[in-house]
Design an enzyme around this catalytic site. Structure first.
Site, PDB file in Angstrom:
ATOM      1  N   SER A 113       0.868  -1.193   0.000  1.00 62.07           N
ATOM      2  CA  SER A 113       0.000   0.000   0.000  1.00 62.07           C
ATOM      3  C   SER A 113       0.896   1.232   0.000  1.00 62.07           C
ATOM      4  O   SER A 113       2.105   1.136   0.268  1.00 62.07           O
ATOM      5  CB  SER A 113      -0.843  -0.031   1.277  1.00 62.07           C
ATOM      6  N   TYR A 123      -3.433  -0.808   9.931  1.00 57.12           N
ATOM      7  CA  TYR A 123      -3.282  -1.080   8.496  1.00 57.12           C
ATOM      8  C   TYR A 123      -1.887  -0.638   8.038  1.00 57.12           C
ATOM      9  O   TYR A 123      -1.190  -1.355   7.301  1.00 57.12           O
ATOM     10  CB  TYR A 123      -4.380  -0.324   7.757  1.00 57.12           C
TER      11      TYR A 123
END
Ligand code: GCO
Length: 255
Positions: free
Chosen positions: A146, A159
């Protein structure tokens, strides 16, 4: 000459592929010639997505199980062994988001996010790599990182920690498995139009921020990740190992 990007004769297992980025990657790998195995936690959505691919003329099958459950993952691989399904390409894509400031985040929510976004990649790759090593024909592992593998963002601390972990887990895999002709790399998607990001897409201020902070001035689509996935799954990347390739429209370039 060999076809650098041809995946015919290979089998690709994509976790979390009933929809979103996982589905787009499975479809793209199938279009490049691979036989694909879809996965998700719900048998009905997995079956639906498999039938979409099959009706499009692709080779696809599915299996629903929770990639954070080590016993369930081991069972799936044992069943594939019995059925003669050999996974040559693994895409660790399954992921969830949960937004809350760190000071308010419950340990159980932290754990759930870490398990799904990071620990699952270890659990699944362990089973896949053991078999790739034993077969002696090499293999491909593609982990999904990400922008938060690189940059901190408020309210997504677990996350961010998980995706930072994905970058280093990818390197750890290369360190151990490159000698067995396994290439482990990662893709770091930028802001992509998916169901997971629906709350962000529908938030006018966030949408405007994505467009103004990105030199491409737009969100990406799941299909725009396919080229990088096919490259990392194919003979074209036979000496590329431990890398994370950001497909983000240039967002990190101007950070
Ligand atoms: C967020 C999003 C993430 C990002 C993605 C960027 O809140 O930042 O939920 O899903 O879109 O990971 O690479």
């Amino acid at each position: 000459m060999t076809h650098l990007f041809d995946l015919s004769g290979r089998t690709a297992f994509v976790t979390g592929s009933a929809r979103g980025i996982g589905y787009a990657l499975a479809e793209g790998l199938a279009a490049a010639g691979a036989s694909v195995v879809l996965n998700g936690t719900r048998a009905d959505t997995v079956a639906e997505s498999v039938s979409k691919l099959v009706s499009a003329g692709y080779q696809a099958q599915g299996r629903a199980f929770d990639v954070t459950d080590e016993a369930a993952v081991a069972d799936a691989f044992a069943q594939w062994d019995r059925d003669g399904v050999q996974i040559d390409i693994l895409v660790n894509n399954a992921g969830i988001q949960f937004r809350k400031p760190l000071v308010d985040l419950e340990l159980s929510d932290w754990q759930r996010v870490i398990d799904t976004n990071l620990t699952s990649a270890f659990i699944v790759a362990k089973q896949a790599a053991r078999r790739m090593i034993a077969r002696g024909k090499g293999g491909k592992i593609i982990n999904i990182g990400s922008l938060t593998s690189e940059a901190g963002r408020a309210t997504v601390g677990a996350y961010t920690a998980a995706k930072g972990g994905i970058k280093m887990l990818t390197r750890a895999m290369s360190a151990e498995w490159a000698v067995s002709n396994i290439q482990a790399n990662a893709i770091g998607p930028g802001y992509i139009l998916t169901d997971m990001n629906k709350p962000l897409i529908e938030n006018a201020a966030f949408d405007a921020w994505v467009k103004s902070s990105n030199p491409s001035q737009r969100w990406g689509t799941p299909d725009e990740l396919v080229g990088t996935a096919v490259y990392l799954a194919s003979p074209a990347s036979s000496y590329v190992n431990g890398q994370i390739i950001y497909v983000d429209g240039g967002w990190l370039a101007v950070l």
